[in-house]
Design an enzyme around this catalytic site. Structure first.
Site, short mmCIF file in Angstrom:
data_model
loop_
_atom_site.label_atom_id
_atom_site.label_comp_id
_atom_site.label_asym_id
_atom_site.label_seq_id
_atom_site.Cartn_x
_atom_site.Cartn_y
_atom_site.Cartn_z
N GLY A 26 1.09 -0.76 0.37
CA GLY A 26 -0.02 -0.36 -0.23
C GLY A 26 0.77 1.28 0.10
CD GLU A 27 7.10 2.70 -0.50
OE1 GLU A 27 7.53 3.53 -0.99
OE2 GLU A 27 7.11 1.75 -0.49
#
Length: 315
Positions: free
Chosen positions: A106-107
């Site tokens: 989820g960066e």
């Protein structure tokens, strides 16, 4: 009128006076209790989710993140969505021994949230080993926001080296076909300037695989530049590669048949025009023909310009 019956006053006495007392059956009571419990559970879950947030300052990127290049336009689009709707899907994180948190997956969402100034984001905390961190980051990027071929190749190589796996073992763990991993790893054999073309989407994976059949890096570079400038299709590049390979196989035999100065002239013309050139001279050497290959209309126009033919409409 002593003989008339007096009416019972109903007004002001509520529903009990009109309908009589309301008595719920045991089944109705049970259903009401279930509904109330479900409502309470949902409210508790909402509170629990509301608490599952962390400061963006406490989140560090995944140290095994395979993505090195982030498309700014894509991030802006995601940031705009987050600005209006918030971060809908929580960011997957793990807690380190120092008490900090590292992003597992989820960066992109984290970066986009930071772009719009969010100081907190929803998270899901789970335990994960270094191996799982790399696997999850690789899988997320491949399936959610495709890596370019070189990033993916480097991710596979990092995975193999970090955990001492062969290609078959890595393919089994990642749910990939072994040939997919093998084909990507071969891209790292290409010169860096051709790898940069892949990173910049100037060449496709298909172009690169065709060029890999050539052994000489200088020839690889020439063909890659030619494919990029001429917008050649993969099939056109494959055809050129077959011709080059065939030419190489015939070169030894042709050396015995052609004079050295003819071969030198062929090489000079090929360097100048950037395409395959053959000179077929008669045995007497006083006449012959020059054959120049082209593989697309764009390349034909380029060659005619090279030869000083600016108007090709009548050809």
């Amino acid at each position: 009128m002593s003989g008339s019956k007096s009416k019972r006053p109903h007004l002001g006495r509520g529903l009990d006076a009109l309908l009589g007392p309301i008595n719920l059956s045991p089944l109705q009571k049970e259903q009401d209790q279930i509904a109330q419990n479900l409502h309470n559970y949902n409210e508790d879950r909402k509170l629990e989710k509301a608490k599952a947030t962390l400061s963006t300052a406490d989140l560090r990127p995944n140290p095994f993140q395979p993505r090195q290049f982030w498309n700014e336009e894509d991030l802006k689009d995601l940031a705009e969505s987050i600005k209006h709707n918030g971060v809908i899907q929580p960011i997957l994180v793990r807690q380190t021994t120092e008490g900090r948190f590292e992003v597992i997956a989820g960066e992109r969402r984290l970066r986009a949230a930071q772009m719009v100034g969010l100081t907190e984001v929803p998270v899901l905390v789970r335990q994960a080993t270094d191996e799982q961190m790399l696997e999850l980051a690789l899988v997320e990027n491949i399936h959610r926001s495709d890596l370019n071929p070189i990033e993916r190749a480097n991710a596979y190589q990092n995975y193999l080296q970090t955990f001492s796996l062969n290609q078959t073992e890595a393919a089994q763990r990642l749910g990939e076909d072994r040939s997919v991993i093998s084909n990507h790893l071969r891209l790292l054999e290409l010169p860096q300037d051709i790898q940069d073309m892949l990173i910049g989407n100037q060449l496709s994976m298909g172009h690169a695989r065709a060029i890999l059949a050539l052994q000489d890096d200088q020839i690889r570079r020439k063909l890659a530049n030619r494919a990029m400038a001429g917008r050649l299709s993969v099939r056109e590049v494959e055809r050129i590669v077959r011709n080059i390979l065939q030419q190489g196989q015939e070169k030894t035999a042709r050396k015995k048949e052609k004079a050295t100065y003819i071969l030198d002239l062929e090489n000079q013309l090929q360097t100048i025009l950037g395409t395959k050139v053959r000179i077929e001279a008669s045995k007497q050497g006083n006449k012959g023909r020059i054959i120049i290959d082209y593989y697309s209309l764009d390349e034909f126009e380029r060659l005619t310009e090279k030869m000083g033919m600016t108007n090709t409409d009548t050809l």
